[in-house]
Scaffold this active site. Structure first.
Site, short mmCIF file in Angstrom:
data_model
loop_
_atom_site.label_atom_id
_atom_site.label_comp_id
_atom_site.label_asym_id
_atom_site.label_seq_id
_atom_site.Cartn_x
_atom_site.Cartn_y
_atom_site.Cartn_z
N HIS A 96 35.93 45.03 38.42
CA HIS A 96 34.57 44.91 37.86
C HIS A 96 34.60 44.59 36.35
O HIS A 96 33.77 45.07 35.59
CB HIS A 96 33.76 46.20 38.08
CG HIS A 96 33.53 46.54 39.52
ND1 HIS A 96 32.40 46.17 40.20
CD2 HIS A 96 34.29 47.21 40.41
CE1 HIS A 96 32.47 46.60 41.45
NE2 HIS A 96 33.61 47.23 41.61
N ASN A 169 27.62 49.04 45.21
CA ASN A 169 27.90 47.62 45.36
C ASN A 169 26.72 46.93 46.05
O ASN A 169 25.80 47.61 46.51
CB ASN A 169 29.15 47.40 46.22
CG ASN A 169 30.44 47.61 45.44
OD1 ASN A 169 30.46 47.55 44.22
ND2 ASN A 169 31.52 47.85 46.16
FE1 HDD Z 1 35.12 51.44 42.00
C1 HDD Z 1 34.69 50.42 38.81
C2 HDD Z 1 31.91 50.42 42.78
C3 HDD Z 1 35.69 52.14 45.32
C4 HDD Z 1 38.06 52.81 41.19
N1 HDD Z 1 33.60 50.57 41.01
C5 HDD Z 1 33.61 50.23 39.68
C6 HDD Z 1 32.36 49.65 39.31
C7 HDD Z 1 31.58 49.65 40.43
C8 HDD Z 1 32.37 50.24 41.49
C9 HDD Z 1 30.17 49.13 40.55
C10 HDD Z 1 32.00 49.12 37.95
C11 HDD Z 1 31.29 50.15 37.12
C12 HDD Z 1 30.90 49.55 35.80
O1 HDD Z 1 30.05 48.65 35.79
O2 HDD Z 1 31.46 49.98 34.80
N2 HDD Z 1 34.05 51.24 43.72
C13 HDD Z 1 32.72 50.91 43.80
C14 HDD Z 1 32.27 51.14 45.15
C15 HDD Z 1 33.33 51.59 45.87
C16 HDD Z 1 34.45 51.68 44.96
C17 HDD Z 1 30.85 50.91 45.64
C18 HDD Z 1 33.42 51.99 47.31
C19 HDD Z 1 32.44 52.43 48.01
N3 HDD Z 1 36.62 52.27 43.07
C20 HDD Z 1 36.65 52.52 44.42
C21 HDD Z 1 37.83 53.28 44.75
C22 HDD Z 1 38.50 53.50 43.58
C23 HDD Z 1 37.73 52.85 42.53
C24 HDD Z 1 38.22 53.75 46.15
C25 HDD Z 1 39.77 54.25 43.33
C26 HDD Z 1 40.13 55.31 44.00
N4 HDD Z 1 36.23 51.50 40.31
C27 HDD Z 1 37.40 52.17 40.20
C28 HDD Z 1 37.94 52.17 38.79
C29 HDD Z 1 36.81 51.45 38.02
C30 HDD Z 1 35.84 51.06 39.10
C31 HDD Z 1 39.32 51.65 38.67
C32 HDD Z 1 37.21 50.31 37.08
C33 HDD Z 1 36.45 50.53 35.82
C34 HDD Z 1 35.84 51.83 35.96
O3 HDD Z 1 36.16 52.36 37.17
O4 HDD Z 1 35.15 52.40 35.15
O5 HDD Z 1 38.15 53.46 38.36
#
Ligand code: HDD
EC number: 1.11.1.6
Length: 715
Positions: A96, A169
């Site tokens: 993202h 999402n």
């Molecule tokens: Fe995630 C960012 C949505 C599964 C780990 N995720 C991130 C963002 C969104 C989502 C919208 C961007 C937030 C922003 O604008 O700063 N992610 C989801 C959805 C998931 C999902 C709807 C499943 C239903 N994500 C998911 C899993 C993991 C992560 C299973 C790890 C175990 N996601 C992350 C992250 C991020 C992230 C690596 C990257 C930047 C942040 O968190 O702040 O931790």
């Protein structure tokens, strides 16, 4: 004088300008004094300083040993400026990375006290401030907006009980069931590590290799290969919390819940061919669209819908509510619409707000809780953890965009102290609790208002195992595919064909075909034919074979597309001698429908109407391909139409609009251009004069899908 020499001379002259001349020029250009009697204090106020407050006398030149000599190491003013610049970037989000944000508010329509005690869902008179960040997932920060990808839809509610983050999402299910697989998924879809290719695309071997070995991915694949992955605008996109959460009311009664965002403008997508062209001509298409809509006061709105599921209904569902690869059809549990989200203010600074915002699924308020969904449980660790390296330490909650500004207690009313980037100055000698030395003034726990986890029974052996209730990987994939209309199914088949055509490993393609055969025979045969592959796909024997579920019409975008032009953009190509009255009539009708109208002419300076009057253009033809518009009109004289018919850019403009199934209005004299572009008359090609009603009505109905199989069978 040759041009190389003159450029060189010019730069020497410029370098020779004294800083006084620069300073004067700047003062005239940007800070012209309002009154001649500008005082010394006023001048001091606007003085440029170093970060430590030293006034800077010259912001144009380094300190040198002689005007043509080397730079001195002692130039601390230059070093400070350059050092700050060198460190301007922070690590981009691992997923993202590319996003766009906006401020706004959320307001509930009536109290939801029967299902939750969350304070922001109680009082319809109260507006709760929010910040929303939309994003693509796979692409890097500088990638393009129209990648085939999931979109993030993350909402931070600044409630009076602290920040609540709904980090969702635009697709209601996910690729994997257990967070243990998240790093593998992301490594597979990101550019391949040996050569860093491709950017912001899933169409490559490592993604499909992983997908072909993970049957649980199949439902999500249907969604990402559908037009849901190509939104027309962030304003025309649904959002989903994806996981099942828990709501708890004041009596302690819990229910399951799925969160949905519904755009007021309806859901709309672009075609794959349009997406690839938009990426080239206007890579910020979505970001600009959101920004410009808010700037012109056309505030994006979404409604919050809840699917509230009691334990008895949950027990009857034929899949496990804790499985994030499954959705609850709205035909089984309809949405309860509880409030609206309005985005009404653009950020003041992209970095400080959109880039530095940190969303945390662990930001909960009393009345909303997690479930044991193993994907959600993994997220509870990952987000807090990632901010530590992205935002440089444990005090990222002190950044203005992350502060719980709706909460009367503010942040930091606890005994946590110090750390990198601490910006507060806590007072007093006591930084622990219990204590007897702060005279009872320090913060204390509050069982009456504080967050208390619902006392859920926990039993079971310690295991690393997937629940058998998560075992059906094909039935909902089939449900999704069969709930799409013919056009939507064709797009899914074309998307799979495109993506798998980019996969070099034949074994991977064969394995994927085997999965598609489990989902639906038409899907499988369509993709196999598109790939020209005859290998048998009968080998796969899933533990739980797909079974038929009743189709869910609410899953089709086209089935529920609203017949409106609001928020859409009409592109009017005008060329010399055009009918000014027709343009005026179009402007009027577009305004009445709350659509945006852009005038495009071969040159940005505009075109002459039939009376020889020059009408300014909003955009030039070369920078405004028809893919940027929802419906198009061509107004020209016979002569200018003949000229445009010989101009490939103009011909492409029209032929693209036609083959992208858009409604196309034209003045009768524009016919030669239409003929050169191969436009065949149908219900979407409409003559426009002072009467625009037929054109507007057709444009409201949307695209002319009947054209597509003949003009664009491969998508
Ligand atoms: Fe995630 C960012 C949505 C599964 C780990 N995720 C991130 C963002 C969104 C989502 C919208 C961007 C937030 C922003 O604008 O700063 N992610 C989801 C959805 C998931 C999902 C709807 C499943 C239903 N994500 C998911 C899993 C993991 C992560 C299973 C790890 C175990 N996601 C992350 C992250 C991020 C992230 C690596 C990257 C930047 C942040 O968190 O702040 O931790």
């Amino acid at each position: 004088m040759n041009s190389l020499f003159s450029t060189a001379l010019l730069s020497v002259l410029c370098l020779g300008l004294s800083h006084q001349v620069h300073a004067q020029a700047q003062a005239t250009a940007t800070t012209k004094p309002k009154s001649e009697k500008r005082t010394a204090e006023a001048k001091e106020e606007g003085t440029l300083t170093t970060n430590h407050g030293l006034p800077v006398a010259d912001n144009q030149n380094q300190l040198k040993a002689g005007v043509r000599g080397p730079v001195l190491l002692e130039d601390f003013i230059f070093r400070e400026k350059m050092q700050h610049f060198d460190h301007e970037r922070i690590p981009e989000r691992i997923v993202h990375a590319r996003g766009s944000g906006a401020h706004g508010y959320f307001q509930c329509y009536e109290s939801q006290a029967d299902i939750t005690k969350a304070a922001f869902l109680q009082d319809p008179a109260k507006k709760t401030e929010v910040f929303v960040r939309f994003s693509t997932v796979a692409g890097e920060r500088g990638s393009a907006d129209l990648a085939r990808d999931v979109r993030g839809f993350a909402v931070k509610f600044y409630t009076k009980e602290g920040n609540y983050d709904l980090v969702g999402n635009n697709i209601p299910v996910f690729f994997i069931q257990d967070a243990m697989k998240f790093p593998d998924l992301v490594h597979a879809v990101k550019p391949e590590p040996h050569n860093g290719i491709p950017q912001a695309a899933s169409a490559h071997d490592t993604f499909w290799d992983f997908a072909s070995l993970m049957p649980e991915i199949n439902h999500m694949l249907m969604w990402v290969m559908s037009d849901r992955a190509l939104p027309r605008s962030y304003r025309m996109m649904e959002g989903f919390g994806v996981h099942t959460f828990r709501l708890i009311n004041a009596k302690g009664v819990a229910s399951f819940v799925k969160f949905h965002w519904r755009p007021k403008l309806g859901v709309q997508s672009v075609l794959w061919d349009e997406a690839t062209k938009i990426n080239g001509k206007d890579p910020d298409f979505h970001r600009k669209d959101l920004w410009e809509a808010i700037e012109r006061g056309d505030f994006p709105e979404y409604e919050l819908g809840l699917q509230v599921i009691d334990d008895a209904t949950a027990a009857k569902l034929e899949f496990d509510l804790l499985d994030p690869t499954k959705l609850v059809p709205e035909e089984i549990v309809p949405l309860r619409i509880v409030g609206k989200l309005v985005l009404n203010r653009n950020p003041d600074n992209f970095f400080a707000e959109t880039e530095q915002i940190a969303f945390l699924p662990t930001n909960l308020v009393p009345g909303i809780e997690f479930t044991n969904d193993p994907l959600l449980q993994g997220r509870l660790f990952s987000y807090q953890d990632t901010q530590l390296s992205r935002l440089g330490g444990p005090n990222f909650h002190q950044l203005p965009i992350n502060q719980p500004k709706g909460c009367p207690m503010g942040f930091g009313t606890n005994f946590q102290r110090d750390g990198m980037h601490q910006t507060m100055v806590p007072k007093g000698r006591v930084a622990y609790e219990p204590n007897s030395l702060d005279g009872g003034k320090g913060p204390r726990e509050n069982p009456a208002q504080g967050f208390i986890s619902a006392p859920e029974e926990m039993t079971g052996p310690k295991v690393r195992k997937r629940s058998e209730t998560f075992g059906d990987h094909y039935s909902q994939a089939r449900l999704f595919f069969r709930s799409q209309n013919e056009t939507e199914q064709r797009h899914i088949i074309n998307a799979f064909t495109f993506e798998l055509s980019k996969v070099q490993s034949k074994e991977v393609r064969v394995r994927m075909l085997a999965h598609l055969a489990q989902v639906d025979a038409t899907l499988h045969s369509g993709v196999a034919a598109g790939l020209g592959m005859k290998e048998t796909s009968e080998t796969l024997k899933p533990a739980v074979p797909a079974h038929d579920l009743p189709p869910s019409p609410s899953l089709s975008i086209l089935g529920k597309a609203p017949k409106i032009l609001a928020g859409r953009k009409i592109g009017v190509l005008v060329a010399d001698g055009f009918n000014a009255a027709a343009l005026a009539a179009l402007r009027k009708s577009a305004a009445a429908e709350k659509a945006v109208l852009a005038v495009i002419s071969p040159k940005v300076g505009g075109a002459k109407d039939g009376e020889e009057k020059v009408v300014q253009a909003d955009m030039a033809l070369s920078g405004a391909p028809s893919v940027l518009f929802d419906a198009v009109v061509i107004l020209s004289s016979k002569e200018s139409s003949d000229q445009l018919a010989a101009d490939k850019t103009a011909v492409d403009w029209v032929s693209d609009a036609f083959s992208h199934c858009k409604v196309l209005g034209y003045s009768p004299d524009a016919r030669p251009l239409l003929d050169a572009a191969g436009v065949k008359a149908d219900e979407g090609t409409i003559e426009v004069g002072q009467e625009t009603g037929d054109f507007i009505q057709a444009a409201k109905n949307g695209r002319i899908w009947g054209r597509e199989p003949a003009v664009r069978p491969r998508g």
